[in-house]
Motif scaffolding. Structure first.
Motif, PDB file in Angstrom:
ATOM      1  N   MET A 284       0.813  -1.079   0.023  1.00  4.87           N
ATOM      2  CA  MET A 284       0.056   0.170   0.182  1.00  4.87           C
ATOM      3  C   MET A 284       0.858   1.340  -0.032  1.00  4.87           C
ATOM      4  O   MET A 284       0.716   2.235  -0.623  1.00  4.87           O
ATOM      5  N   GLN A 285       2.031   1.212   0.846  1.00  9.77           N
ATOM      6  CA  GLN A 285       2.797   2.329   0.805  1.00  9.77           C
ATOM      7  C   GLN A 285       3.396   2.647  -0.541  1.00  9.77           C
ATOM      8  O   GLN A 285       3.625   3.877  -0.907  1.00  9.77           O
ATOM      9  N   PHE A 286       3.668   1.633  -1.303  1.00  7.34           N
ATOM     10  CA  PHE A 286       4.269   1.687  -2.797  1.00  7.34           C
ATOM     11  C   PHE A 286       3.305   2.598  -3.470  1.00  7.34           C
ATOM     12  O   PHE A 286       3.509   3.371  -4.346  1.00  7.34           O
ATOM     13  N   ALA A 287       1.872   2.064  -3.382  1.00 12.42           N
ATOM     14  CA  ALA A 287       0.993   2.845  -4.184  1.00 12.42           C
ATOM     15  C   ALA A 287       0.783   4.268  -3.792  1.00 12.42           C
ATOM     16  O   ALA A 287       0.610   5.205  -4.627  1.00 12.42           O
ATOM     17  N   VAL A 288       0.922   4.630  -2.520  1.00 14.91           N
ATOM     18  CA  VAL A 288       0.969   6.169  -2.093  1.00 14.91           C
ATOM     19  C   VAL A 288       1.982   6.571  -2.672  1.00 14.91           C
ATOM     20  O   VAL A 288       2.095   7.897  -3.171  1.00 14.91           O
ATOM     21  N   ASP A 289       3.486   6.035  -2.702  1.00 15.19           N
ATOM     22  CA  ASP A 289       4.454   6.943  -2.960  1.00 15.19           C
ATOM     23  C   ASP A 289       4.880   6.835  -4.447  1.00 15.19           C
ATOM     24  O   ASP A 289       5.457   7.779  -4.949  1.00 15.19           O
ATOM     25  N   TYR A 290       4.291   5.892  -5.232  1.00 10.18           N
ATOM     26  CA  TYR A 290       4.442   5.813  -6.595  1.00 10.18           C
ATOM     27  C   TYR A 290       3.068   5.668  -7.422  1.00 10.18           C
ATOM     28  O   TYR A 290       3.121   4.655  -8.094  1.00 10.18           O
TER      29      TYR A 290
ATOM     30  N   PRO B  58      -5.466  -5.705   5.897  1.00 13.39           N
ATOM     31  CA  PRO B  58      -6.315  -4.214   5.757  1.00 13.39           C
ATOM     32  C   PRO B  58      -5.319  -3.305   5.177  1.00 13.39           C
ATOM     33  O   PRO B  58      -4.152  -3.550   5.174  1.00 13.39           O
ATOM     34  N   ALA B  59      -5.768  -2.131   4.772  1.00 14.57           N
ATOM     35  CA  ALA B  59      -4.785  -0.987   4.284  1.00 14.57           C
ATOM     36  C   ALA B  59      -4.570  -0.312   5.567  1.00 14.57           C
ATOM     37  O   ALA B  59      -4.255   1.029   5.720  1.00 14.57           O
ATOM     38  N   LYS B  60      -3.771  -1.076   6.460  1.00 14.44           N
ATOM     39  CA  LYS B  60      -3.215  -0.612   7.320  1.00 14.44           C
ATOM     40  C   LYS B  60      -2.012  -1.601   7.775  1.00 14.44           C
ATOM     41  O   LYS B  60      -1.959  -2.537   7.502  1.00 14.44           O
TER      42      LYS B  60
ATOM     43  N   GLU C  39       5.095  -0.161  12.610  1.00 10.11           N
ATOM     44  CA  GLU C  39       4.376   1.082  13.470  1.00 10.11           C
ATOM     45  C   GLU C  39       2.778   0.851  12.932  1.00 10.11           C
ATOM     46  O   GLU C  39       2.261   0.501  11.952  1.00 10.11           O
ATOM     47  N   ASP C  40       2.042   1.781  13.650  1.00 13.52           N
ATOM     48  CA  ASP C  40       0.501   1.772  13.180  1.00 13.52           C
ATOM     49  C   ASP C  40       0.396   3.113  12.194  1.00 13.52           C
ATOM     50  O   ASP C  40       1.062   4.123  12.523  1.00 13.52           O
ATOM     51  N   LEU C  41       0.035   2.676  11.069  1.00 12.08           N
ATOM     52  CA  LEU C  41      -0.245   3.452   9.909  1.00 12.08           C
ATOM     53  C   LEU C  41      -1.510   3.215   9.277  1.00 12.08           C
ATOM     54  O   LEU C  41      -1.985   2.090   9.158  1.00 12.08           O
ATOM     55  N   ASP C  42      -2.333   4.216   9.002  1.00 10.87           N
ATOM     56  CA  ASP C  42      -3.584   3.874   8.395  1.00 10.87           C
ATOM     57  C   ASP C  42      -3.252   4.462   6.789  1.00 10.87           C
ATOM     58  O   ASP C  42      -3.034   5.598   6.577  1.00 10.87           O
ATOM     59  N   LEU C  43      -3.279   3.603   5.858  1.00 10.79           N
ATOM     60  CA  LEU C  43      -2.908   3.874   4.419  1.00 10.79           C
ATOM     61  C   LEU C  43      -4.363   3.592   3.430  1.00 10.79           C
ATOM     62  O   LEU C  43      -4.010   3.602   2.451  1.00 10.79           O
ATOM     63  N   THR C  44      -5.367   3.756   4.130  1.00 13.55           N
ATOM     64  CA  THR C  44      -6.493   3.663   3.318  1.00 13.55           C
ATOM     65  C   THR C  44      -6.589   4.539   2.332  1.00 13.55           C
ATOM     66  O   THR C  44      -7.016   4.221   1.303  1.00 13.55           O
TER      67      THR C  44
ATOM     68  N   GLN D 266      -4.997   5.828  -4.958  1.00 11.59           N
ATOM     69  CA  GLN D 266      -3.942   5.597  -6.025  1.00 11.59           C
ATOM     70  C   GLN D 266      -3.934   4.561  -7.001  1.00 11.59           C
ATOM     71  O   GLN D 266      -3.075   4.422  -7.944  1.00 11.59           O
ATOM     72  N   ILE D 267      -4.695   3.358  -6.605  1.00 17.70           N
ATOM     73  CA  ILE D 267      -4.668   2.093  -7.473  1.00 17.70           C
ATOM     74  C   ILE D 267      -5.630   2.424  -8.507  1.00 17.70           C
ATOM     75  O   ILE D 267      -6.967   2.275  -8.281  1.00 17.70           O
ATOM     76  N   GLU D 268      -5.220   2.357  -9.610  1.00 23.74           N
ATOM     77  CA  GLU D 268      -6.207   2.692 -10.936  1.00 23.74           C
ATOM     78  C   GLU D 268      -6.660   1.090 -11.554  1.00 23.74           C
ATOM     79  O   GLU D 268      -7.659   0.971 -12.102  1.00 23.74           O
ATOM     80  N   GLY D 269      -6.029   0.195 -11.188  1.00 23.41           N
ATOM     81  CA  GLY D 269      -6.263  -1.136 -11.731  1.00 23.41           C
ATOM     82  C   GLY D 269      -7.240  -2.038 -10.816  1.00 23.41           C
ATOM     83  O   GLY D 269      -7.585  -1.395 -10.004  1.00 23.41           O
ATOM     84  N   PRO D 270      -7.511  -3.235 -11.125  1.00 23.43           N
ATOM     85  CA  PRO D 270      -8.373  -4.102 -10.454  1.00 23.43           C
ATOM     86  C   PRO D 270      -7.717  -4.278  -9.074  1.00 23.43           C
ATOM     87  O   PRO D 270      -6.590  -4.589  -8.774  1.00 23.43           O
ATOM     88  N   VAL D 271      -8.669  -4.684  -7.923  1.00 24.28           N
ATOM     89  CA  VAL D 271      -8.100  -4.748  -6.398  1.00 24.28           C
ATOM     90  C   VAL D 271      -8.803  -6.173  -6.541  1.00 24.28           C
ATOM     91  O   VAL D 271     -10.040  -6.452  -6.459  1.00 24.28           O
ATOM     92  N   LEU D 272      -7.702  -7.100  -5.806  1.00 28.58           N
ATOM     93  CA  LEU D 272      -8.127  -8.537  -5.448  1.00 28.58           C
ATOM     94  C   LEU D 272      -8.031  -8.541  -3.840  1.00 28.58           C
ATOM     95  O   LEU D 272      -6.690  -8.188  -3.560  1.00 28.58           O
TER      96      LEU D 272
END
Length: 167
Positions: free
Chosen positions: A1-7, A20-22, A94-99, A104-110
């Protein structure tokens, strides 16, 4: 998820494996339990009885898959993962909420989910995925908790279909 946020823009799709996205701080008792499994065993039978006292893993499956996770050396049978890894994971956790990164994700999510005790993703977290991706494909993995990559045959089939859809 962090990669999607960063790139953003480099993501063609996303697979979440019962998570989860956390991210969370890994608890010390979980690490201690994991490290306790690093005992060197003298025989495969001793190892089997140590890791599956209630025969949660059938002996046939253990025999077939034991060398994926353990290696036999001169002094006994060792886990393949170095015992410093869990401690390093715990220190870096660490506690992170990356929801927010879901958009940032344009394609299909599985989303792979375990259907038994031990699953880490709650229904409200599935709804978060769906909020950002209404076309979310959710797959329940029969007989699994958090370890959704087993049984391999089921997940291999799911992945083949998913990656074929990205072309």
């Amino acid at each position: 998820m962090q990669f999607a946020v960063d790139y953003p823009g480099k993501i063609k799709g996303f697979v979440a494996g019962d998570y989860p996205a956390k991210s969370f701080v890994i608890k010390k008792d979980w690490i201690e339990n994991l490290i306790a499994r690093y005992k060197v065993h003298q025989t495969w039978e001793e190892l089997y009885h140590a890791i599956s006292p209630n025969k949660e893993i059938p002996p046939e499956e253990f025999a077939e898959r034991k060398e994926e996770f353990y290696v036999k050396k001169e002094d006994g049978i060792h886990a393949r993962v170095h015992k410093d890894l869990p401690m390093k994971l715990q220190m870096d956790s660490e506690d992170l909420d990356l929801t927010y990164g879901l958009d940032q994700i344009e394609g299909p999510v599985l989303l792979l989910r375990g259907e038994e005790k031990g699953t880490l993703i709650k229904e409200e977290e599935v709804l978060e995925f769906r909020r950002y991706h209404p076309s979310l494909k959710e797959e329940l993995i029969a007989g699994s908790g958090h370890s959704v990559f087993d049984p391999k045959e089921q997940t291999e089939s799911i992945f083949k279909d998913y990656f074929a859809s990205l072309k």
